[in-house]
Design a protein around this motif. Structure first.
Motif, PDB file in Angstrom:
ATOM      1  N   ALA A 126       1.952  16.485  -1.070  1.00 45.86           N
ATOM      2  CA  ALA A 126       3.336  16.319  -0.629  1.00 45.86           C
ATOM      3  C   ALA A 126       4.008  17.685  -0.443  1.00 45.86           C
ATOM      4  O   ALA A 126       4.728  17.903   0.546  1.00 45.86           O
ATOM      5  N   ARG A 127       3.781  18.595  -1.384  1.00 48.30           N
ATOM      6  CA  ARG A 127       4.370  19.935  -1.255  1.00 48.30           C
ATOM      7  C   ARG A 127       3.847  20.648  -0.021  1.00 48.30           C
ATOM      8  O   ARG A 127       4.609  21.310   0.709  1.00 48.30           O
ATOM      9  N   GLU A 128       2.562  20.518   0.224  1.00 49.79           N
ATOM     10  CA  GLU A 128       1.963  21.181   1.389  1.00 49.79           C
ATOM     11  C   GLU A 128       2.571  20.668   2.683  1.00 49.79           C
ATOM     12  O   GLU A 128       2.776  21.432   3.623  1.00 49.79           O
ATOM     13  N   ARG A 129       2.884  19.394   2.736  1.00 47.91           N
ATOM     14  CA  ARG A 129       3.452  18.804   3.954  1.00 47.91           C
ATOM     15  C   ARG A 129       4.980  18.815   3.943  1.00 47.91           C
ATOM     16  O   ARG A 129       5.605  18.274   4.846  1.00 47.91           O
ATOM     17  N   GLN A 130       5.567  19.390   2.879  1.00 45.51           N
ATOM     18  CA  GLN A 130       7.016  19.496   2.745  1.00 45.51           C
ATOM     19  C   GLN A 130       7.685  18.119   2.749  1.00 45.51           C
ATOM     20  O   GLN A 130       8.695  17.880   3.422  1.00 45.51           O
ATOM     21  N   VAL A 131       7.086  17.218   1.993  1.00 42.90           N
ATOM     22  CA  VAL A 131       7.614  15.857   1.846  1.00 42.90           C
ATOM     23  C   VAL A 131       8.037  15.674   0.393  1.00 42.90           C
ATOM     24  O   VAL A 131       7.272  15.956  -0.531  1.00 42.90           O
ATOM     25  N   ALA A 132       9.270  15.204   0.170  1.00 45.26           N
ATOM     26  CA  ALA A 132       9.768  14.964  -1.184  1.00 45.26           C
ATOM     27  C   ALA A 132       9.266  13.614  -1.690  1.00 45.26           C
ATOM     28  O   ALA A 132       9.089  12.672  -0.918  1.00 45.26           O
ATOM     29  N   LEU A 133       9.034  13.536  -3.003  1.00 41.25           N
ATOM     30  CA  LEU A 133       8.623  12.290  -3.642  1.00 41.25           C
ATOM     31  C   LEU A 133       9.706  11.851  -4.618  1.00 41.25           C
ATOM     32  O   LEU A 133       9.922  12.500  -5.646  1.00 41.25           O
ATOM     33  N   ALA A 134      10.408  10.777  -4.296  1.00 44.33           N
ATOM     34  CA  ALA A 134      11.472  10.254  -5.156  1.00 44.33           C
ATOM     35  C   ALA A 134      10.920   9.110  -5.994  1.00 44.33           C
ATOM     36  O   ALA A 134      10.166   8.264  -5.498  1.00 44.33           O
ATOM     37  N   GLU A 152      -4.080   2.852 -10.566  1.00 43.66           N
ATOM     38  CA  GLU A 152      -3.661   4.209 -10.216  1.00 43.66           C
ATOM     39  C   GLU A 152      -4.296   4.662  -8.907  1.00 43.66           C
ATOM     40  O   GLU A 152      -3.661   5.309  -8.080  1.00 43.66           O
ATOM     41  N   GLN A 153      -5.558   4.283  -8.708  1.00 39.36           N
ATOM     42  CA  GLN A 153      -6.225   4.635  -7.458  1.00 39.36           C
ATOM     43  C   GLN A 153      -5.544   3.958  -6.268  1.00 39.36           C
ATOM     44  O   GLN A 153      -5.319   4.577  -5.230  1.00 39.36           O
ATOM     45  N   ALA A 154      -5.197   2.673  -6.421  1.00 41.46           N
ATOM     46  CA  ALA A 154      -4.536   1.951  -5.336  1.00 41.46           C
ATOM     47  C   ALA A 154      -3.185   2.573  -5.003  1.00 41.46           C
ATOM     48  O   ALA A 154      -2.865   2.802  -3.826  1.00 41.46           O
ATOM     49  N   LEU A 155      -2.382   2.867  -6.020  1.00 43.05           N
ATOM     50  CA  LEU A 155      -1.055   3.441  -5.783  1.00 43.05           C
ATOM     51  C   LEU A 155      -1.158   4.834  -5.185  1.00 43.05           C
ATOM     52  O   LEU A 155      -0.371   5.208  -4.306  1.00 43.05           O
ATOM     53  N   SER A 156      -2.125   5.622  -5.636  1.00 43.40           N
ATOM     54  CA  SER A 156      -2.318   6.952  -5.069  1.00 43.40           C
ATOM     55  C   SER A 156      -2.653   6.866  -3.586  1.00 43.40           C
ATOM     56  O   SER A 156      -2.150   7.646  -2.772  1.00 43.40           O
ATOM     57  N   ASN A 157      -3.497   5.897  -3.221  1.00 38.24           N
ATOM     58  CA  ASN A 157      -3.835   5.712  -1.811  1.00 38.24           C
ATOM     59  C   ASN A 157      -2.597   5.362  -0.987  1.00 38.24           C
ATOM     60  O   ASN A 157      -2.408   5.864   0.130  1.00 38.24           O
ATOM     61  N   LEU A 158      -1.748   4.495  -1.542  1.00 42.24           N
ATOM     62  CA  LEU A 158      -0.548   4.085  -0.812  1.00 42.24           C
ATOM     63  C   LEU A 158       0.419   5.255  -0.639  1.00 42.24           C
ATOM     64  O   LEU A 158       0.994   5.441   0.440  1.00 42.24           O
ATOM     65  N   VAL A 159       0.617   6.036  -1.700  1.00 44.19           N
ATOM     66  CA  VAL A 159       1.541   7.176  -1.606  1.00 44.19           C
ATOM     67  C   VAL A 159       0.983   8.217  -0.650  1.00 44.19           C
ATOM     68  O   VAL A 159       1.716   8.790   0.160  1.00 44.19           O
ATOM     69  N   ARG A 160      -0.305   8.471  -0.724  1.00 43.04           N
ATOM     70  CA  ARG A 160      -0.920   9.447   0.178  1.00 43.04           C
ATOM     71  C   ARG A 160      -0.767   9.007   1.639  1.00 43.04           C
ATOM     72  O   ARG A 160      -0.480   9.818   2.527  1.00 43.04           O
ATOM     73  N   ASN A 161      -0.952   7.722   1.886  1.00 43.06           N
ATOM     74  CA  ASN A 161      -0.788   7.204   3.242  1.00 43.06           C
ATOM     75  C   ASN A 161       0.647   7.397   3.731  1.00 43.06           C
ATOM     76  O   ASN A 161       0.884   7.756   4.890  1.00 43.06           O
ATOM     77  N   ALA A 162       1.625   7.168   2.841  1.00 38.78           N
ATOM     78  CA  ALA A 162       3.038   7.348   3.199  1.00 38.78           C
ATOM     79  C   ALA A 162       3.348   8.817   3.474  1.00 38.78           C
ATOM     80  O   ALA A 162       4.121   9.142   4.385  1.00 38.78           O
ATOM     81  N   ILE A 163       2.755   9.712   2.711  1.00 45.63           N
ATOM     82  CA  ILE A 163       2.953  11.151   2.934  1.00 45.63           C
ATOM     83  C   ILE A 163       2.427  11.540   4.312  1.00 45.63           C
ATOM     84  O   ILE A 163       3.079  12.270   5.064  1.00 45.63           O
ATOM     85  N   THR A 171      11.206  12.028   3.015  1.00 49.55           N
ATOM     86  CA  THR A 171      11.102  11.605   1.616  1.00 49.55           C
ATOM     87  C   THR A 171      10.282  10.327   1.525  1.00 49.55           C
ATOM     88  O   THR A 171      10.472   9.397   2.316  1.00 49.55           O
ATOM     89  N   VAL A 172       9.377  10.298   0.573  1.00 43.54           N
ATOM     90  CA  VAL A 172       8.653   9.081   0.225  1.00 43.54           C
ATOM     91  C   VAL A 172       9.230   8.584  -1.098  1.00 43.54           C
ATOM     92  O   VAL A 172       9.261   9.323  -2.087  1.00 43.54           O
ATOM     93  N   SER A 173       9.718   7.347  -1.111  1.00 50.75           N
ATOM     94  CA  SER A 173      10.384   6.788  -2.292  1.00 50.75           C
ATOM     95  C   SER A 173       9.470   5.794  -2.986  1.00 50.75           C
ATOM     96  O   SER A 173       8.931   4.879  -2.357  1.00 50.75           O
TER      97      SER A 173
END
Length: 258
Positions: A126-134, A152-163, A171-173
């Motif tokens: 997220a930092r590399e792509r300059q996207v905030a995580l709320a 945790e693996q499933a949620l990480s995949n979803l957040v990464r996809n949103a980023i 911002t990804v909330s």
């Protein structure tokens, strides 16, 4: 004339029936193909996990030896970072191994801190792509029943996809709250372009049309969530962007596992 009308009506009904049979046959074939591809992916995940686990363990041991030999503050910081990354990779492999295994591990209560862990796993990207995580965790939000590694693996995949769907400065909330049906809703919102018209396609292996990434994040997350007895919904977010909502059974009151 009556006979002609009846014949035409019967013909129309036959055409409708044949069309329904064709659709059902196509749907069944698509489902079988999806199951075949998932089975192949599960077997591949098991193979990759087996092959990578040993080198990871060797790296972990080597880092422990370096740490024991003593180093300056900077050296200790590098070793600590590398150990964290090795642990993260080991957890990732454990999650895929759980997916590949035919035996389901018994679900246990998992609290909302897991969403913070998933956020931490993708924070560097997220930092590399300059996207905030709320992050928004509802007060006294219930825990869920599931496998913490798989979830945790499933949620990480979803957040990464949103980023990946977000532009710099977006911002990804992330939120964890009680659902309307005594379940738990975990949401991942982005400010990207939203879902395509045929959003079901992105939940199938190979269904994504995006040029970035491998198109595996959402199908794998769906698979992970379903193994835990939950479901995954895709909707367009009010105000623009995409929303993924994970619905999972709430754990019995008073049972909490970090």
């Amino acid at each position: 004339i009556l006979a002609l009308v009846l014949a035409l009506g019967a013909g129309s009904l036959l055409l409708v029936h044949e069309a329904g049979v064709r659709r059902a046959t196509a749907d069944a074939a698509a489902k079988l193909e999806e199951e075949r591809r998932l089975a192949e992916m599960g077997a591949l995940a098991g193979l990759v996990t087996h092959e990578v686990s040993n080198p990871l363990n060797s790296i972990r041991i080597a880092l422990g030896l370096l740490e024991a030999e003593g180093a300056d503050a900077d050296g200790h910081g590098v070793v600590a970072t590398m150990k964290d990354e090795v642990q993260r990779m080991a957890r990732t492999l454990d999650g895929y191994m759980a997916l590949a295994s035919s035996e389901r591990r018994l679900p246990r209560p998992v609290d909302a801190s897991l969403l913070s862990s998933a956020r931490a796993r993708v924070a560097a990207e997220a930092r590399e792509r300059q996207v905030a995580l709320a992050l928004d965790i509802e007060a006294e939000a219930p825990a869920v029943l599931g496998d913490p590694v798989v979830l945790e693996q499933a949620l990480s995949n979803l957040v990464r996809n949103a980023i990946q769907a977000s532009q710099a400065g977006g911002t990804v909330s992330l939120s964890w709250r009680r659902g309307e049906r005594d379940d738990v809703e975990i949401r991942v919102d982005d400010e990207g372009a939203g879902w395509p018209d045929q959003r079901e396609a992105v939940l199938r292996l190979g269904g994504s049309r995006r040029t970035e990434g491998h198109g595996l994040g959402l199908p794998l997350a769906k698979r992970f969530v379903e193994t835990l007895g939950g479901r995954l919904d895709l909707v367009d977010r009010p105000g623009g962007g995409a929303r993924v909502t994970v619905h999972l059974p709430a754990a019995p009151s008073g049972s909490v596992d970090a």
